[in-house]
Design a protein around this motif. Structure first.
Motif, PDB file in Angstrom:
ATOM      1  N   VAL A 118       0.811  -1.211   0.000  1.00  0.00           N
ATOM      2  CA  VAL A 118       0.000   0.000   0.000  1.00  0.00           C
ATOM      3  C   VAL A 118       0.850   1.270   0.000  1.00  0.00           C
ATOM      4  N   ARG A 119       2.051   1.198   0.563  1.00  0.00           N
ATOM      5  CA  ARG A 119       2.942   2.362   0.563  1.00  0.00           C
ATOM      6  C   ARG A 119       4.386   1.879   0.590  1.00  0.00           C
ATOM      7  N   ALA A 120       5.257   2.715   0.110  1.00  0.00           N
ATOM      8  CA  ALA A 120       6.685   2.431   0.198  1.00  0.00           C
ATOM      9  C   ALA A 120       7.120   2.656   1.647  1.00  0.00           C
ATOM     10  N   PRO A 121       7.895   1.743   2.217  1.00  0.00           N
ATOM     11  CA  PRO A 121       8.312   1.899   3.612  1.00  0.00           C
ATOM     12  C   PRO A 121       9.289   3.066   3.780  1.00  0.00           C
ATOM     13  N   PHE A 122       9.247   3.661   4.967  1.00  0.00           N
ATOM     14  CA  PHE A 122      10.137   4.776   5.257  1.00  0.00           C
ATOM     15  C   PHE A 122      10.426   4.866   6.744  1.00  0.00           C
ATOM     16  N   SER A 123      11.433   5.654   7.075  1.00  0.00           N
ATOM     17  CA  SER A 123      11.874   5.833   8.452  1.00  0.00           C
ATOM     18  C   SER A 123      11.956   7.325   8.769  1.00  0.00           C
ATOM     19  N   LEU A 124      11.615   7.661   9.999  1.00  0.00           N
ATOM     20  CA  LEU A 124      11.724   9.035  10.494  1.00  0.00           C
ATOM     21  C   LEU A 124      12.589   9.034  11.744  1.00  0.00           C
ATOM     22  N   LEU A 125      13.437  10.048  11.881  1.00  0.00           N
ATOM     23  CA  LEU A 125      14.202  10.245  13.111  1.00  0.00           C
ATOM     24  C   LEU A 125      13.840  11.606  13.690  1.00  0.00           C
ATOM     25  N   PHE A 126      13.565  11.601  14.986  1.00  0.00           N
ATOM     26  CA  PHE A 126      13.236  12.820  15.721  1.00  0.00           C
ATOM     27  C   PHE A 126      14.245  12.995  16.842  1.00  0.00           C
ATOM     28  N   GLY A 177      -1.254   9.747  15.549  1.00  0.00           N
ATOM     29  CA  GLY A 177      -0.483   8.875  16.427  1.00  0.00           C
ATOM     30  C   GLY A 177       0.713   8.309  15.697  1.00  0.00           C
ATOM     31  N   ILE A 178       1.832   8.200  16.410  1.00  0.00           N
ATOM     32  CA  ILE A 178       3.056   7.673  15.818  1.00  0.00           C
ATOM     33  C   ILE A 178       3.811   6.890  16.896  1.00  0.00           C
ATOM     34  N   PHE A 179       4.279   5.691  16.537  1.00  0.00           N
ATOM     35  CA  PHE A 179       5.009   4.842  17.477  1.00  0.00           C
ATOM     36  C   PHE A 179       6.482   5.212  17.419  1.00  0.00           C
ATOM     37  N   LEU A 180       7.026   5.715  18.529  1.00  0.00           N
ATOM     38  CA  LEU A 180       8.422   6.140  18.600  1.00  0.00           C
ATOM     39  C   LEU A 180       9.220   5.191  19.482  1.00  0.00           C
ATOM     40  N   VAL A 181      10.439   4.908  19.036  1.00  0.00           N
ATOM     41  CA  VAL A 181      11.361   4.055  19.777  1.00  0.00           C
ATOM     42  C   VAL A 181      12.648   4.839  19.997  1.00  0.00           C
ATOM     43  N   PRO A 182      13.104   4.977  21.247  1.00  0.00           N
ATOM     44  CA  PRO A 182      14.400   5.636  21.459  1.00  0.00           C
ATOM     45  C   PRO A 182      15.514   4.739  20.926  1.00  0.00           C
ATOM     46  N   ILE A 183      16.412   5.313  20.113  1.00  0.00           N
ATOM     47  CA  ILE A 183      17.466   4.484  19.507  1.00  0.00           C
ATOM     48  C   ILE A 183      18.877   4.977  19.802  1.00  0.00           C
ATOM     49  N   ALA A 184      19.031   6.215  20.248  1.00  0.00           N
ATOM     50  CA  ALA A 184      20.380   6.737  20.483  1.00  0.00           C
ATOM     51  C   ALA A 184      20.310   7.982  21.364  1.00  0.00           C
ATOM     52  N   ARG A 185      21.479   8.332  21.853  1.00  0.00           N
ATOM     53  CA  ARG A 185      21.625   9.585  22.592  1.00  0.00           C
ATOM     54  C   ARG A 185      22.848  10.282  22.025  1.00  0.00           C
ATOM     55  N   ASP A 186      22.726  11.605  21.840  1.00  0.00           N
ATOM     56  CA  ASP A 186      23.882  12.380  21.406  1.00  0.00           C
ATOM     57  C   ASP A 186      24.004  13.594  22.309  1.00  0.00           C
ATOM     58  N   LYS A 187      24.915  14.494  21.971  1.00  0.00           N
ATOM     59  CA  LYS A 187      25.157  15.650  22.838  1.00  0.00           C
ATOM     60  C   LYS A 187      23.948  16.581  22.953  1.00  0.00           C
ATOM     61  N   ASP A 188      23.015  16.473  21.995  1.00  0.00           N
ATOM     62  CA  ASP A 188      21.853  17.360  21.987  1.00  0.00           C
ATOM     63  C   ASP A 188      20.584  16.724  22.545  1.00  0.00           C
ATOM     64  N   GLY A 189      20.630  15.456  22.913  1.00  0.00           N
ATOM     65  CA  GLY A 189      19.440  14.812  23.462  1.00  0.00           C
ATOM     66  C   GLY A 189      19.293  13.382  22.980  1.00  0.00           C
ATOM     67  N   PHE A 190      18.050  12.918  22.962  1.00  0.00           N
ATOM     68  CA  PHE A 190      17.757  11.555  22.544  1.00  0.00           C
ATOM     69  C   PHE A 190      17.181  11.544  21.131  1.00  0.00           C
ATOM     70  N   ILE A 191      17.496  10.476  20.401  1.00  0.00           N
ATOM     71  CA  ILE A 191      16.987  10.282  19.036  1.00  0.00           C
ATOM     72  C   ILE A 191      15.926   9.173  19.103  1.00  0.00           C
ATOM     73  N   TYR A 192      14.794   9.426  18.459  1.00  0.00           N
ATOM     74  CA  TYR A 192      13.686   8.497  18.427  1.00  0.00           C
ATOM     75  C   TYR A 192      13.385   8.158  16.960  1.00  0.00           C
ATOM     76  N   GLN A 193      13.047   6.889  16.710  1.00  0.00           N
ATOM     77  CA  GLN A 193      12.762   6.459  15.345  1.00  0.00           C
ATOM     78  C   GLN A 193      11.329   5.960  15.228  1.00  0.00           C
ATOM     79  N   ALA A 194      10.751   6.239  14.068  1.00  0.00           N
ATOM     80  CA  ALA A 194       9.462   5.687  13.683  1.00  0.00           C
ATOM     81  C   ALA A 194       9.674   5.011  12.335  1.00  0.00           C
ATOM     82  N   VAL A 195       9.237   3.765  12.202  1.00  0.00           N
ATOM     83  CA  VAL A 195       9.369   3.024  10.947  1.00  0.00           C
ATOM     84  C   VAL A 195       7.979   2.695  10.445  1.00  0.00           C
ATOM     85  N   PHE A 196       7.749   2.997   9.185  1.00  0.00           N
ATOM     86  CA  PHE A 196       6.466   2.713   8.525  1.00  0.00           C
ATOM     87  C   PHE A 196       6.746   1.701   7.426  1.00  0.00           C
ATOM     88  N   ASN A 197       6.079   0.549   7.524  1.00  0.00           N
ATOM     89  CA  ASN A 197       6.274  -0.461   6.480  1.00  0.00           C
ATOM     90  C   ASN A 197       4.961  -1.083   6.081  1.00  0.00           C
TER      91      ASN A 197
END
Length: 97
Positions: free
Chosen positions: A45-53, A77-97
């Motif tokens: 139905v859609r091409a899969p993609f990833s978002l990082l916040f 609504g969006i399902f976010l998963v924390p995946i990393a931490r850097d000097k500016d904060g935490f990175i969260y990913q959402a994957v749509f497939n």
């Protein structure tokens, strides 16, 4: 329910999306929106993609569905998963497939 696609987010890179967490308006900045590799299949139905916040809070928010809001897209609504931490904060990913 809105069916989200990469095109909905591509024009919002480096913009702030807001999530109400415990009645506090919390900013998440979209830092990456990219397509994922896939093999076309019947019924896809859609091409899969990833978002990082990025969120600059010192608090690590757990993985779960968050209600996000940004002008031009409204609320969704969006399902976010924390995946990393850097000097500016935490990175969260959402994957749509």
């Amino acid at each position: 329910m809105q069916f989200l696609q990469l095109d909905h987010f591509a024009g919002h890179l480096n913009e702030t999306f807001y999530v109400d967490i415990d009645q506090v308006r919390t900013p998440f900045v979209l830092v990456e929106a990219r397509p994922l590799q896939y093999r076309p299949m019947p019924g896809l139905v859609r091409a899969p993609f990833s978002l990082l916040f990025r969120n600059e809070s010192a608090i690590l928010f757990p993985q779960r569905t968050y209600t996000m809001n940004i002008d031009g897209m409204g609320e969704f609504g969006i399902f976010l998963v924390p995946i990393a931490r850097d000097k500016d904060g935490f990175i969260y990913q959402a994957v749509f497939n």
